[in-house]
Design a protein around this motif. Structure first.
Motif, PDB file in Angstrom:
ATOM      1  N   ASP A   8       0.605  11.329  -4.233  1.00  0.00           N
ATOM      2  CA  ASP A   8      -0.734  10.748  -4.356  1.00  0.00           C
ATOM      3  C   ASP A   8      -1.716  11.935  -4.872  1.00  0.00           C
ATOM      4  N   PRO A  11      -6.195  11.612  -4.124  1.00  0.00           N
ATOM      5  CA  PRO A  11      -6.381  10.927  -3.075  1.00  0.00           C
ATOM      6  C   PRO A  11      -7.886  10.408  -3.058  1.00  0.00           C
ATOM      7  N   HIS A  12      -8.955  11.107  -3.726  1.00  0.00           N
ATOM      8  CA  HIS A  12     -10.211  10.797  -3.757  1.00  0.00           C
ATOM      9  C   HIS A  12     -10.409   9.459  -4.437  1.00  0.00           C
ATOM     10  N   ASN A  14      -7.879   6.915  -4.685  1.00  0.00           N
ATOM     11  CA  ASN A  14      -7.069   6.184  -3.722  1.00  0.00           C
ATOM     12  C   ASN A  14      -5.971   5.716  -4.687  1.00  0.00           C
ATOM     13  N   GLN A  16      -2.381   5.488  -6.424  1.00  0.00           N
ATOM     14  CA  GLN A  16      -0.964   5.149  -6.177  1.00  0.00           C
ATOM     15  C   GLN A  16      -0.042   4.594  -7.132  1.00  0.00           C
ATOM     16  N   LYS A 264      -6.847  20.822  -4.540  1.00  0.00           N
ATOM     17  CA  LYS A 264      -6.961  19.284  -4.422  1.00  0.00           C
ATOM     18  C   LYS A 264      -5.932  18.940  -3.452  1.00  0.00           C
TER      19      LYS A 264
END
Length: 264
Positions: A8, A11-12, A14, A16, A264
């Motif tokens: 991931d 992640p900010h 989302n 995948q 990050k």
């Protein structure tokens, strides 16, 4: 059914990725998605897209009327994403878009092409029908519909692994030069170069450059590995050669890249 991969990096957004069905593994690297979460706040993030001789077919489901784009880049590009995006994409392996969809990559490079406007391939109507089924469906169903469409394309072309795929697999190991690989497969160097240009949109040298730097980016994410060791592992003469090649390709030094990823 596509399986969630354990990474991931964004992640900010989302973000995948999902592994494809084994029947598509020679032509599809992965599926990826961004967004698909409940939020009313729009935040913009600029992310880099690094070339690896793959291409992306992306469906934007955040709009009332879905938008489908195709992109193939031979240079590092910056692209802006929003937290309001709902994007689902196929990331093709080198030659994957050519074999599965009949797209000649060297003619469609360096920009995002809008399907149905910039160009309308023969399979466009069947993809539109697939996208219509996707609307208002959960993510698992979206992936299922998309993968079934790809499997239909593969079966209609009766795809099997060919010499070009063998060439690519040997070249990306970074151990053999183009001349050695071409001789092993009974091809002239010129024939090999023409075939890769036609089917993958890149030269053998470009393909190897992409994968050297892809390996370097992976190793840079591990702060325990020295820059010199990364340079040698990825086939560069020395640290200086590695830094120059990396900066020319990514527009930042290896150290800057490592620090940015660590933050990050």
């Amino acid at each position: 059914m596509a399986i969630l991969l354990l990474n991931d990096p964004l992640p900010h957004l989302n973000f995948q990725t999902f592994a494809p069905d084994q029947r598509l593994a020679d032509w599809v690297q992965c599926y990826w998605k961004i967004g698909f979460k409940n939020t009313q706040t729009a935040q913009l993030f600029k992310e880099k897209r690094y070339p690896d001789a793959g291409a992306s077919l992306t469906i934007d489901l955040s709009l009332t009327t879905p938008v489908i784009t195709f992109a193939f880049n031979r240079h590092t590009q910056a692209k802006t994403f929003s937290t309001l995006d709902s994007l689902l994409s196929v990331r093709f392996a080198p030659c994957g878009a050519y074999h599965l969809l009949g797209i000649s990559l060297h003619e469609l490079a360096e920009k995002d092409y809008l399907l149905g406007h910039d160009f309308t391939p023969s399979w466009y109507s069947s993809l539109l029908a697939c996208v219509e089924r996707m609307q208002n469906s959960p993510l698992t169903s979206l992936l299922f519909f998309l993968e079934q469409w790809l499997l239909t394309q593969a079966m209609s072309k009766q795809l099997v692994a060919n010499n070009t795929l063998k060439v690519i697999k040997q070249l990306v190991q970074l151990n053999d030069c183009t001349t050695v690989v071409s001789k092993q497969l009974g091809l002239t160097r010129r024939t090999l170069e023409r075939r890769l240009k036609k089917e993958a949109g890149v030269s053998p040298a470009q393909l190897q450059q992409f994968y050297r730097l892809k390996s370097a980016r992976t190793l840079l994410a591990d702060s325990q590995i020295s820059m010199t060791d990364i340079a040698l592992q990825c086939g560069y003469y020395d640290h200086a050669h590695f830094c120059h090649a990396f900066h020319s390709f990514t527009f930042e030094t290896p150290l800057q890249y490592r620090k940015r990823k660590a933050s990050k």
